[in-house]
Design a protein around this motif. Sequence first.
Motif, PDB file in Angstrom:
ATOM      1  N   LEU A   6       0.852  -1.187   0.000  1.00 49.86           N
ATOM      2  CA  LEU A   6       0.000   0.000   0.000  1.00 49.86           C
ATOM      3  C   LEU A   6       0.892   1.243   0.000  1.00 49.86           C
ATOM      4  CD1 LEU A   6      -2.564  -1.188   2.703  1.00 49.86           C
ATOM      5  CD2 LEU A   6      -2.801  -1.330   0.220  1.00 49.86           C
ATOM      6  N   LEU A   7       0.631   2.146  -0.935  1.00 51.16           N
ATOM      7  CA  LEU A   7       1.492   3.328  -1.072  1.00 51.16           C
ATOM      8  C   LEU A   7       0.628   4.585  -0.971  1.00 51.16           C
ATOM      9  CD1 LEU A   7       2.824   1.544  -4.125  1.00 51.16           C
ATOM     10  CD2 LEU A   7       4.496   2.301  -2.440  1.00 51.16           C
ATOM     11  N   ASP A   8       0.846   5.360   0.100  1.00 46.36           N
ATOM     12  CA  ASP A   8       0.021   6.541   0.347  1.00 46.36           C
ATOM     13  C   ASP A   8       0.782   7.792  -0.100  1.00 46.36           C
ATOM     14  OD1 ASP A   8      -1.795   8.361   1.196  1.00 46.36           O
ATOM     15  OD2 ASP A   8      -1.633   7.905   3.337  1.00 46.36           O
ATOM     16  N   GLU A   9       0.570   8.211  -1.332  1.00 44.91           N
ATOM     17  CA  GLU A   9       1.284   9.355  -1.914  1.00 44.91           C
ATOM     18  C   GLU A   9       2.764   9.339  -1.537  1.00 44.91           C
ATOM     19  OE1 GLU A   9      -0.610  13.189  -1.497  1.00 44.91           O
ATOM     20  OE2 GLU A   9      -2.541  12.230  -1.199  1.00 44.91           O
ATOM     21  N   PRO A  10       3.450   8.253  -1.884  1.00 46.37           N
ATOM     22  CA  PRO A  10       4.811   8.076  -1.348  1.00 46.37           C
ATOM     23  C   PRO A  10       5.800   9.117  -1.866  1.00 46.37           C
ATOM     24  CG  PRO A  10       4.360   6.432  -3.029  1.00 46.37           C
ATOM     25  CD  PRO A  10       3.071   7.148  -2.791  1.00 46.37           C
ATOM     26  N   PHE A  11       5.519   9.686  -3.035  1.00 51.97           N
ATOM     27  CA  PHE A  11       6.497  10.629  -3.596  1.00 51.97           C
ATOM     28  C   PHE A  11       5.948  12.046  -3.642  1.00 51.97           C
ATOM     29  CE2 PHE A  11       7.249   6.529  -6.029  1.00 51.97           C
ATOM     30  CZ  PHE A  11       8.128   6.052  -5.075  1.00 51.97           C
ATOM     31  N   GLY A  12       4.901  12.286  -2.871  1.00 58.45           N
ATOM     32  CA  GLY A  12       4.238  13.590  -2.893  1.00 58.45           C
ATOM     33  C   GLY A  12       5.145  14.731  -2.476  1.00 58.45           C
ATOM     34  N   ALA A  13       6.130  14.433  -1.611  1.00 59.85           N
ATOM     35  CA  ALA A  13       6.983  15.513  -1.102  1.00 59.85           C
ATOM     36  C   ALA A  13       8.234  15.710  -1.964  1.00 59.85           C
ATOM     37  CB  ALA A  13       7.395  15.211   0.337  1.00 59.85           C
ATOM     38  N   LEU A  14       8.362  14.905  -3.032  1.00 58.09           N
ATOM     39  CA  LEU A  14       9.590  14.997  -3.833  1.00 58.09           C
ATOM     40  C   LEU A  14       9.400  15.931  -5.022  1.00 58.09           C
ATOM     41  CD1 LEU A  14      10.625  11.243  -3.918  1.00 58.09           C
ATOM     42  CD2 LEU A  14      11.239  12.987  -2.258  1.00 58.09           C
ATOM     43  N   ASP A  15      10.496  16.445  -5.529  1.00 54.34           N
ATOM     44  CA  ASP A  15      10.415  17.292  -6.721  1.00 54.34           C
ATOM     45  C   ASP A  15      10.091  16.444  -7.942  1.00 54.34           C
ATOM     46  OD1 ASP A  15      13.106  16.739  -8.321  1.00 54.34           O
ATOM     47  OD2 ASP A  15      13.548  16.718  -6.179  1.00 54.34           O
ATOM     48  N   GLU A  16       9.642  17.095  -8.999  1.00 55.11           N
ATOM     49  CA  GLU A  16       9.134  16.421 -10.188  1.00 55.11           C
ATOM     50  C   GLU A  16      10.160  15.455 -10.806  1.00 55.11           C
ATOM     51  OE1 GLU A  16       6.042  16.661 -11.162  1.00 55.11           O
ATOM     52  OE2 GLU A  16       6.291  15.434 -12.944  1.00 55.11           O
ATOM     53  N   ILE A  17      11.416  15.894 -10.838  1.00 54.44           N
ATOM     54  CA  ILE A  17      12.451  15.087 -11.494  1.00 54.44           C
ATOM     55  C   ILE A  17      12.707  13.813 -10.695  1.00 54.44           C
ATOM     56  CG2 ILE A  17      14.869  15.092 -12.256  1.00 54.44           C
ATOM     57  CD1 ILE A  17      14.465  18.294 -12.210  1.00 54.44           C
ATOM     58  N   THR A  18      12.892  13.976  -9.375  1.00 49.74           N
ATOM     59  CA  THR A  18      13.118  12.818  -8.513  1.00 49.74           C
ATOM     60  C   THR A  18      11.901  11.900  -8.551  1.00 49.74           C
ATOM     61  OG1 THR A  18      14.318  14.336  -7.092  1.00 49.74           O
ATOM     62  CG2 THR A  18      13.897  12.164  -6.214  1.00 49.74           C
ATOM     63  N   ARG A  19      10.743  12.518  -8.614  1.00 53.73           N
ATOM     64  CA  ARG A  19       9.506  11.765  -8.592  1.00 53.73           C
ATOM     65  C   ARG A  19       9.381  10.833  -9.805  1.00 53.73           C
ATOM     66  NH1 ARG A  19       3.971  14.553  -6.734  1.00 53.73           N
ATOM     67  NH2 ARG A  19       2.625  12.745  -6.984  1.00 53.73           N
ATOM     68  N   GLN A  20       9.707  11.368 -10.989  1.00 51.06           N
ATOM     69  CA  GLN A  20       9.673  10.546 -12.210  1.00 51.06           C
ATOM     70  C   GLN A  20      10.614   9.363 -12.081  1.00 51.06           C
ATOM     71  OE1 GLN A  20       8.402  11.151 -15.551  1.00 51.06           O
ATOM     72  NE2 GLN A  20       7.149  12.913 -15.022  1.00 51.06           N
ATOM     73  N   ARG A  21      11.799   9.647 -11.571  1.00 51.36           N
ATOM     74  CA  ARG A  21      12.803   8.589 -11.447  1.00 51.36           C
ATOM     75  C   ARG A  21      12.335   7.535 -10.443  1.00 51.36           C
ATOM     76  NH1 ARG A  21      17.618  11.348  -9.797  1.00 51.36           N
ATOM     77  NH2 ARG A  21      17.582  12.343 -11.820  1.00 51.36           N
ATOM     78  N   MET A  22      11.766   8.015  -9.318  1.00 52.38           N
ATOM     79  CA  MET A  22      11.294   7.084  -8.289  1.00 52.38           C
ATOM     80  C   MET A  22      10.135   6.242  -8.812  1.00 52.38           C
ATOM     81  SD  MET A  22      13.163   7.333  -5.568  1.00 52.38           S
ATOM     82  CE  MET A  22      12.160   6.512  -4.347  1.00 52.38           C
ATOM     83  N   ASN A  23       9.289   6.818  -9.661  1.00 58.59           N
ATOM     84  CA  ASN A  23       8.182   6.058 -10.239  1.00 58.59           C
ATOM     85  C   ASN A  23       8.690   4.909 -11.094  1.00 58.59           C
ATOM     86  OD1 ASN A  23       5.988   7.307  -9.092  1.00 58.59           O
ATOM     87  ND2 ASN A  23       5.860   8.888 -10.666  1.00 58.59           N
ATOM     88  N   LEU A  24       9.689   5.206 -11.907  1.00 59.33           N
ATOM     89  CA  LEU A  24      10.289   4.147 -12.728  1.00 59.33           C
ATOM     90  C   LEU A  24      10.883   3.051 -11.850  1.00 59.33           C
ATOM     91  CD1 LEU A  24      12.044   6.184 -15.545  1.00 59.33           C
ATOM     92  CD2 LEU A  24      10.326   4.404 -15.874  1.00 59.33           C
TER      93      LEU A  24
END
Lengths: 265, 250
Positions: A159-177
Amino acid sequence: MSRDIVLHAVSMLFHGREADLLALDKVDLEIPAGRFVSLIGPSGCGKSTLLRLIADILKPHSGRILLGGDSPRAARLARAIGVVFQAPTLLPWRTVRQNVELPLKIVGSAVARGASPDEMIRLVGLEGFENALPHELSGGMQQRAAIARALVLRPRILLLDEPFGALDEITRQRMNLELLRIWAESGTTALLVTHSIAEAVFMSDEVHIMSARPGRITGTVPIDLPRPRDLAMMRGREFFDCVNKVRDGLFGYEGIPGPVPVEAF
Amino acid sequence: MRGWGLPLVSAAFVLILAEATQRAGLLPSVVPAPSLVLLQAWDNPALVSNNCLATLGTATAGYVVAMTVTFAASALAAMLYRLYGAVYNLGLTLHAIPVIAATPLLAILIGGGPPLRVLIAALSCQFPMLVGMMQGMRAADSRQRELMHVLAASRADTWRYLLLPAALPFVFAGLKIAAPSAILGAITAEWAGADRGVGAVMLNALFSFDVAKVWLSVLLTCILSAGTYGIWALAESHLLRWKISAENFP
């Protein structure tokens, strides 16, 4: 295909100071095993509440939740659920390895199904930082450690509750991958709560759209993009078709004429 | 031993200044030359060690009693939240009683022996300990508690892995502040009639107007207070490396 997460007419009532708030109104949801599914909706639509009900942090007011045939409580006690919160929630006095090890310590040596902490640390790409303390890591790295901790007991459900909500867009894309790769390797059923349309479409096999007051699931958009996904797909026609369907589902439902603020990107 | 240079230099400067001004006759007679005070200690090593040990013994006993009682009280308050306010208020009330007035009353009640002095020392240092422990046991935030819930951790494991480690910075703050209070409490109790101890030396010197000895007892009090504080600070810096590292992180 077996169904891993089943919600039947789940309602949730919060007792407020002045009036009761119906956070969720008879929500039905079925998630097949091994899928990646997202819940998307505006703030306050009850999507985090839904996730917390599944994680057995909250108890539903009415309705039934079954996780692989068990109650959420039984699934939690069997350590079948891994949760990644909005904040990494690492224990600041424990190193990365000790944080990832924590679930194993709590379960004790009786259960031998856990992965080795080092294996998990490698999976999330934190090798070399095993002995670092959380404050020495960036926000993205802290969340990686939290994902490793959530997966170390090999849970059936993540279960993932907005896990990357606090990250910047670039880091967020990378973390999603990264998360997609980790999910594919771990073979869990994943449920992601997000308020980013692009993120929901990019990650999921299915996106469930929620509306607020009371929280309801108002639509479901199947995402038929092939896997493994890559960033190039985000430029494709199919991707935009899915994004538009989700957007229509979100804003069409409210029936407000004229331009509406797009908070989702 | 970083950061010791400036305090040492300034202390030496003050001592030299006092010595010079006293010799030049610029200071009143109640401020003796530092050399005179130190000479007292030099001539009477047994006076220093015997009385310091007596005071240290009383203070340590009181400190341990206070530690035991406040730990039990705050553990009780942590388990039975209804008692939280009551425990806090009791600690505050005891702390608010002036020791100098309570000592003779307690002496009538339980006699003027060592138990009285230990009790006074314990009463003097209990409140900072209690505050540290009570605050500390609530230091884990709701997210961290939720994590332990999701991991289906037992009560014992929740204490071991979350609540106690989260409490330690607060507990150490309380223990550090309480250490000098225990010394001062022991010395105040010795005024109520003890034949040994820094407080006894102080009182005797005051009545015989032995200015150098009064100053010596003040100096010994400072050394004992700062020393006991330092022991806890040292223990803290070893046990809470993560905290210090996090605080100094850019």
